[in-house]
Design a protein around this motif. Structure first.
Motif, short mmCIF file in Angstrom:
data_model
loop_
_atom_site.label_atom_id
_atom_site.label_comp_id
_atom_site.label_asym_id
_atom_site.label_seq_id
_atom_site.Cartn_x
_atom_site.Cartn_y
_atom_site.Cartn_z
N THR A 213 3.48 -25.85 1.88
CA THR A 213 4.61 -25.56 2.76
C THR A 213 4.88 -24.05 2.89
N MET A 214 3.86 -23.23 2.82
CA MET A 214 4.08 -21.80 2.91
C MET A 214 4.51 -21.40 4.33
N VAL A 215 5.44 -20.45 4.41
CA VAL A 215 5.91 -19.90 5.68
C VAL A 215 5.85 -18.38 5.58
N LEU A 216 5.27 -17.71 6.57
CA LEU A 216 5.18 -16.26 6.54
C LEU A 216 6.48 -15.60 6.97
N GLY A 217 6.79 -14.49 6.32
CA GLY A 217 7.93 -13.67 6.69
C GLY A 217 7.48 -12.24 6.89
N GLU A 218 8.40 -11.41 7.39
CA GLU A 218 8.12 -9.99 7.54
C GLU A 218 9.23 -9.20 6.87
N GLY A 219 8.95 -7.94 6.58
CA GLY A 219 9.99 -7.11 5.98
C GLY A 219 9.42 -5.94 5.21
N ALA A 220 10.32 -5.08 4.76
CA ALA A 220 9.94 -3.92 3.97
C ALA A 220 10.96 -3.72 2.86
N SER A 221 10.51 -3.12 1.77
CA SER A 221 11.39 -2.84 0.63
C SER A 221 10.95 -1.53 0.00
N VAL A 222 11.90 -0.65 -0.25
CA VAL A 222 11.62 0.67 -0.83
C VAL A 222 12.56 0.92 -2.00
N TRP A 223 11.99 1.46 -3.08
CA TRP A 223 12.75 1.72 -4.31
C TRP A 223 12.55 3.15 -4.76
N CYS A 224 13.60 3.74 -5.28
CA CYS A 224 13.55 5.09 -5.84
C CYS A 224 13.58 4.98 -7.36
N LEU A 225 12.47 5.33 -8.00
CA LEU A 225 12.34 5.26 -9.45
C LEU A 225 12.56 6.63 -10.06
N GLU A 226 13.27 6.66 -11.19
CA GLU A 226 13.48 7.90 -11.92
C GLU A 226 13.24 7.66 -13.40
#
Length: 376
Positions: A213-226
């Motif tokens: 039952t897989m469904v494709l999605g779209e998107g972006a994610s960005v993280w600032c690591l210190e």
């Protein structure tokens, strides 16, 4: 952190949608068929289009780059970083500029020629280089693709740079704009795509389902690591783990997900299994993918199984971005001190307090990553 997905891009809105028990999948019409997808909300797409029109150089960029630019600017503001700061950028994508690549390939088949920008706008390094340009960073820029665990591999790389002392700040992320007819058709050809009309089309973490039952999605994610613990930190990365299996098949992992067993053990380090309060699973909604991860968790945690959840039933499988969106859910649960249940999954014991959440991601070929997050 900052993200855009089918749940939107505003933190309050995203959390509200996590708690409403509904999914954000819809049927999209392609040229020759229709299929379930998890697309970005119209309001975010409008803002992304405005970004594309704001600079003549941005109009010809693929959506993967534009999605990444959209959230990277937000992440940078949220972290208090400034343009010109000396930080590295590592962005990943499983599919890359697939929409542009398909467009230019159709053009070539029709005319036997190719546009001038067809190469520079479809290379994998295109994402990080444009982020570095837009944010005016002087640090290294890295792009890579390691199938569906790409986003968490970006985090691994950022952690390595910080631990090495070569950088004190590192931006990591992933972007996927893969809702093209060709990409969906590829997943359908693997016989893993959702074909039902149930209330919940993607049955990720439903251990009683009888079909994929897989469904494709779209998107972006960005993280600032210190490096170290800063006053504005959202959470602490307490452990990271990774592993790769010997390939037995092009798309599957072993029945007990040996790669996940090794990556989870590495992320735990010397901590006892009882230290983990919840796991945000990879759980793509496939029979083999879901069951193998559950088997791996049972092998590691035994009778001390943490609370288990996943978000793919709600926002789809976003390929490279999926692990980082799972990490976003983990951070939100730590901050809100509330677990998000999967409505059709078996009932679990309630969690009194959330201190540590483990996040899993894996891709074709058994490229597993596990990240252990601790409440700040």
């Amino acid at each position: 952190m900052a993200s855009v997905s089918a749940l939107g891009s505003d933190f309050e809105e995203i959390w509200q949608r996590y708690t409403d028990g509904e999914h954000y999948l819809r049927v999209k019409d392609f040229e020759h068929f229709s299929a379930w997808v998890a697309a970005l909300p119209a309001a975010d797409l409008q803002r992304i289009e405005a970004l594309a029109q704001s600079d003549a150089k941005y109009k010809d960029l693929d959506k993967t780059v534009l999605y990444a630019l959209y959230v990277a600017r937000k992440a940078m503001r949220n972290a208090g970083w400034n343009a010109g700061d000396d930080f590295g950028v590592n962005m990943g994508s499983s599919r890359g500029a697939t929409a542009l690549f398909e467009k230019y390939h159709r053009e070539y088949l029709a005319t036997n020629t190719s546009s001038t920008l067809s190469s520079p706008t479809t290379t994998l390094g295109n994402i990080s280089s444009w982020l570095a340009h837009d944010l005016q960073t002087k640090g290294p820029e890295i792009s890579h693709s390691i199938t569906c665990s790409t986003g968490l591999h970006s985090l691994l790389n950022g952690v390595a740079w910080l631990r090495s002392g070569m950088s004190s700040k590192f931006m990591i992320g992933a972007s996927e704009a893969s809702l093209t007819g060709f990409t969906v058709a590829q997943m359908q050809a693997l016989k893993v795509y959702a074909r039902n009309s149930d209330r919940y089309p993607c049955k990720a973490f439903d251990m009683d389902k009888s079909r994929n039952t897989m469904v494709l999605g779209e998107g972006a994610s960005v993280w600032c690591l210190e490096a170290g613990e800063t006053s504005n930190a959202l959470a602490v990365i307490e452990g990271v783990g990774y592993a790769t299996e010997v390939l037995k098949h092009n798309i599957s992992i072993s029945a007990n997900a040996d790669c996940f067993q090794r990556s989870m053990k590495m992320a735990l380090g010397s901590l006892p299994v009882t230290a983990v309060d919840a796991i945000v699973m990879h759980a793509p909604g496939t029979l083999k993918g879901d069951s193998s991860e559950i088997n791996a968790i049972q092998k590691i945690f035994g009778k001390h199984c943490p609370f288990l959840t996943t978000n793919k039933w709600k926002l789809g499988h976003t390929f490279a971005t999926s692990g980082l969106l799972s990490m976003e859910l983990a951070v939100m649960m730590l901050q809100q001190q509330q677990v998000i249940s999967v409505p059709f999954a078996a009932e679990q014991q309630p969690v009194k307090e959330l201190n540590r959440v483990l996040v899993n991601a894996v891709g074709f070929g058994g490229n597993a990553v596990s990240v252990l997050l601790r409440k700040k």
